[in-house]
Design an enzyme around this catalytic site. Structure first.
Site, PDB file in Angstrom:
ATOM      1  N   GLU A 268      -2.242   1.550   1.028  1.00 54.90           N
ATOM      2  CA  GLU A 268      -1.122   1.643   1.974  1.00 54.90           C
ATOM      3  C   GLU A 268      -1.527   2.659   3.021  1.00 54.90           C
ATOM      4  OE1 GLU A 268       1.531  -0.067   2.114  1.00 54.90           O
ATOM      5  OE2 GLU A 268       1.561  -1.036   0.151  1.00 54.90           O
ATOM      6  N   CYS A 302       4.792   7.062   7.894  1.00 51.98           N
ATOM      7  CA  CYS A 302       3.767   6.048   8.179  1.00 51.98           C
ATOM      8  C   CYS A 302       4.337   4.887   8.984  1.00 51.98           C
ATOM      9  CB  CYS A 302       3.189   5.527   6.879  1.00 51.98           C
ATOM     10  SG  CYS A 302       4.462   4.848   5.808  1.00 51.98           S
ATOM     11  N   GLU A 476       3.993  -3.020  -1.836  1.00 47.57           N
ATOM     12  CA  GLU A 476       4.831  -2.335  -2.801  1.00 47.57           C
ATOM     13  C   GLU A 476       6.215  -2.956  -2.718  1.00 47.57           C
ATOM     14  OE1 GLU A 476       3.411   1.838  -3.548  1.00 47.57           O
ATOM     15  OE2 GLU A 476       3.416   1.878  -1.368  1.00 47.57           O
TER      16      GLU A 476
END
Ligand code: NAD
Length: 495
Positions: A268, A302, A476
Site C-alpha cells: 500500500e 496517503c 485492504e
C-alpha cells in the site's frame, strides 16, 4: 486555550524502559542500540526504543511460528471474539492511547481520538465479523469420467502463516490495526514493525491484545529501522509482508519479498492524488472539499489530494477563499483541543517540505499562501497554496505528503481527465460536481484504486482500498483482503 494534562498512565508509559514485545511480554533487546522518539511539537525526546538485533528478529519469528500454530487452530468464533474484546479495550483506553499517539506523532488530539482509536476500534469490529464468514467453495469438476468413476472437489481457505506488518508514521495505530486485524481474523500470526518515528502506541496495544485473550506469539512488535523490516521480510520463517509506506521503500520491500522465495507481498504505497472540480460546484463547497481533501492531519494522509484542478473561470475565487480560510486556521500545540493544525511528524519530513517550497520557487510557481517552515523547536509548516506554471512542474508530480495544495486550471472535461491521470500513481482521486450522471460517466476514465465523488479521504472498512498503477499491489478492507492473507487449497476426490 492550553494543553490538556497528560494522564498519569501516559506519563508512566512514556517513562518506561521500552523493550520489544515478543511472546506476550516486554523482552529486552539483545542489542544495545536505541532510537529516540521525539515529540514533533516540542522537539523533545519523549522515549527511547530498541533497534532490534538479528537475534531479536529470530526470537520474534520463532515466537510467531509457535503463535501461528496455536492461533490458526482456534475456532473462527474465538478469533472474532478476541478482536471484539480488543476493540472494547481500545475504547476503554481511548484517552491514554490518543495521548501517547499525539505525543509521538504530533497529530492533533481530536484526530488521535477519532481516527487512531475510535476508527481503529470500528475497523477491528468490522474484521471480527469476517471471522465466521471465511470459507472455501464446493466445485463440480468439469472433465468427463473415463470409466464411470466420479469426482468432486472443494477449496479450503488457509491462513498464509506468519505475516510481517510494516507500518508508516502517519497513522501508526490505525494502519497497524488494519494489518493485525486482517492477519488475526484469517488465523495468521503477525509481527508488527512500526515506524522508527512512531513506535510507541502499538507497543501499548500489544499488551491490551494479550488482555483480550490473544495467545502469546500471535502478535509480536519489533521496533527498529529499515534493516529490521528487511530482516523480518527476508527471514525464512515469515510467509507474507503487508507493507504500507512510500513508493521507493515499497519497491525495495517487494524485491526483498520476491528474493526471499516468493514471500507474499501486499504493498500500500503513496501517490499524487488529484481532486477535480467541475464548474457547477459553488466556490464555498469547493473550498470545504479542498480542506477535507488536502489539509487534514497536515496533509499527511496517503489518500489526501495534492493536485487540485479547477475550471479556469473559478480559479481565482476558489484560491482566494481558500487562502482566507487557511489564514484563520488555529495552528498550535496538538495537545490543545482548540488547535486545528499541528506539526508534521518529524524534522526530516519538515526539511523535505522546505525543499519542495524551494523547488516551487525555482520553477516560478506562484505561492498564493504559506510556503514557509515555521521557526521554533516544533516541526511546523505553513498550510500552503501553490499555483503551478505548467503541467510538468515538480509540485504536480512528486508526493510531498504535506499541507501543500498545488493548483492548475483546466478548460475542458477532456483536459481535466488527462491532467488527473498524468501521473504514474493511482491511489485515490475525487471528482466534485452536482451532475451525478456526468460523474458516473467520468469515473471509469479516472485511473485510481478509489474514486470519490463529492468527498475525499473517507475510508470505510466495508469498501476495498488500495492502489492502482504504481501505488501498490493488493487491497485492504471489504472481503478483498481475504485473498491476500489466505492460501487457496484445492482438494479433489475420486469416488
Ligand atoms: P517509508 O516508506 O519511509 O517507511 C515505511 C516503513 O517501512 C517504516 O516502518 C520503515 O522503517 C520501513 N522500511 C524502510 N525501509 C525498509 C526496507 N528496506 N525494508 C523493510 N522495511 C523498510 O514511509 P513513511 O515515510 O513512514 O510514510 C509515508 C509514506 O507512506 C507516504 O509515501 C505515504 O503515501 C505512504 N502511505 C501509504 C498508505 C496507503 O495505504 N497506500 C497509507 C499511509 C502512508
Amino acid at each position: 486555550m492550553s494543553d490538556i494534562a497528560l494522564l498519569p498512565q501516559v506519563e508512566a508509559f512514556l517513562a518506561r524502559h521500552h523493550a520489544l514485545f515478543i511472546d506476550g511480554r516486554y523482552v529486552q533487546s539483545q542489542s544495545a542500540q536505541t532510537l529516540d522518539v521525539v515529540n514533533p511539537a516540542t522537539g523533545q525526546v519523549i522515549a527511547q526504543v530498541s533497534e532490534a538485533s538479528p537475534g531479536d528478529i529470530d526470537a520474534a519469528v520463532e515466537s510467531a511460528r509457535r503463535g501461528f500454530k496455536q492461533w490458526s487452530a482456534a475456532a473462527p468464533a474465538v478469533r472474532g471474539h478476541v478482536l471484539l474484546k480488543l476493540a472494547d479495550l481500545l475504547e476503554r483506553h481511548r484517552e491514554e492511547l490518543a495521548q501517547i499517539e499525539t505525543c509521538q506523532s504530533g497529530k492533533i488530539i481530536q484526530i488521535s481520538r477519532a481516527f487512531e482509536v475510535d476508527q481503529a476500534a470500528h475497523f477491528l469490529r468490522y474484521y471480527a465479523g469476517w471471522a465466521t464468514k471465511i470459507s472455501g467453495q464446493t466445485i463440480t469438476p468439469s472433465l468427463p469420467s473415463f470409466a464411470g468413476e466420479r469426482y468432486t472437489a472443494f477449496t479450503l481457505r488457509e491462513p498464509v502463516g506468519v505475516v510481517v506488518g510494516i507500518v508508516p508514521w502517519n497513522f501508526s495505530t490505525m494502519i497497524a490495526i488494519w494489518k493485525l486485524a486482517s492477519a488475526l481474523v484469517t488465523g495468521c500470526s503477525i509481527i508488527i514493525k512500526p515506524s522508527e518515528f512512531t513506535p510507541l502506541t502499538i507497543l501499548r496495544i500489544a499488551e491490551l491484545a494479550m488482555d483480550a485473550g490473544l495467545p502469546p506469539g500471535a502478535l509480536n512488535v519489533v521496533t527498529g529501522g529499515s534493516q529490521v523490516g528487511k530482516g523480518l521480510i527476508e527471514h525464512p520463517g515469515t510467509n507474507k509482508v503487508s507493507f504500507t509506506g512510500s513508493v521507493p521503500t515499497g519497491l525495495a520491500v517487494g524485491q526483498s519479498a520476491m528474493g526471499a522465495g516468493l514471500t507474499r507481498a501486499t504493498l500500500e504505497l503513496g501517490g499524487k492524488n488529484a481532486a477535480g472540480f467541475l464548474p457547477d460546484v459553488a466556490a464555498d463547497v469547493a473550498v470545504n472539499g479542498i480542506i477535507e481533501a488536502g489539509f487534514l492531519h497536515s496533509g499527511q494522509i496517503c489518500a489526501a489530494a495534492e493536485r487540485f484542478f479547477v475550471h479556469r473561470s473559478q480559479l481565482e475565487p476558489i484560491m482566494d477563499k481558500l487562502a482566507q480560510r487557511l489564514s484563520k486556521l488555529n495552528i498550535g500545540s496538538p495537545l490543545d483541543e482548540a488547535t486545528e493544525f499541528g506539526p508534521v511528524t518529524n524534522r526530516q519530513h519538515q526539511r523535505k517540505l522546505g525543499e519542495f517550497f524551494a523547488k516551487a520557487r525555482a520553477q516560478d510557481n506562484t505561492i498564493i499562501h504559506g510556503g514557509k517552515l515555521i521557526d521554533g523547536p516544533g516541526c511546523y509548516v505553513e498550510p500552503t497554496i501553490i499555483l503551478a506554471n505548467s503541467r510538468s512542474d515538480t509540485l504536480l508530480h512528486e508526493e510531498t505528503f504535506g499541507p501543500i495544495a498545488t493548483f492548475l486550471p483546466y478548460d475542458s472535461e477532456e483536459e481535466l481527465l488527462e491532467l488527473m491521470n498524468d501521473t504514474p500513481f493511482g491511489l485515490s482521486a475525487s471528482l466534485w460536481t452536482n451532475d451525478l450522471g456526468k460523474a458516473l460517466r467520468m469515473v471509469p476514465a479516472i485511473e485510481a484504486g478509489t474514486v470519490w465523488v463529492n468527498m475525499h479521504t473517507l475510508l470505510d472498512p466495508a469498501v476495498p482500498f488500495g492502489g492502482s498503477k504504481s501505488s501498490g499491489m493488493g487491497r485492504e478492507f471489504g472481503s478483498a483482503f481475504i485473498d491476500d492473507y489466505t492460501e487457496l487449497k484445492s482438494v479433489m476426490i475420486r469416488y
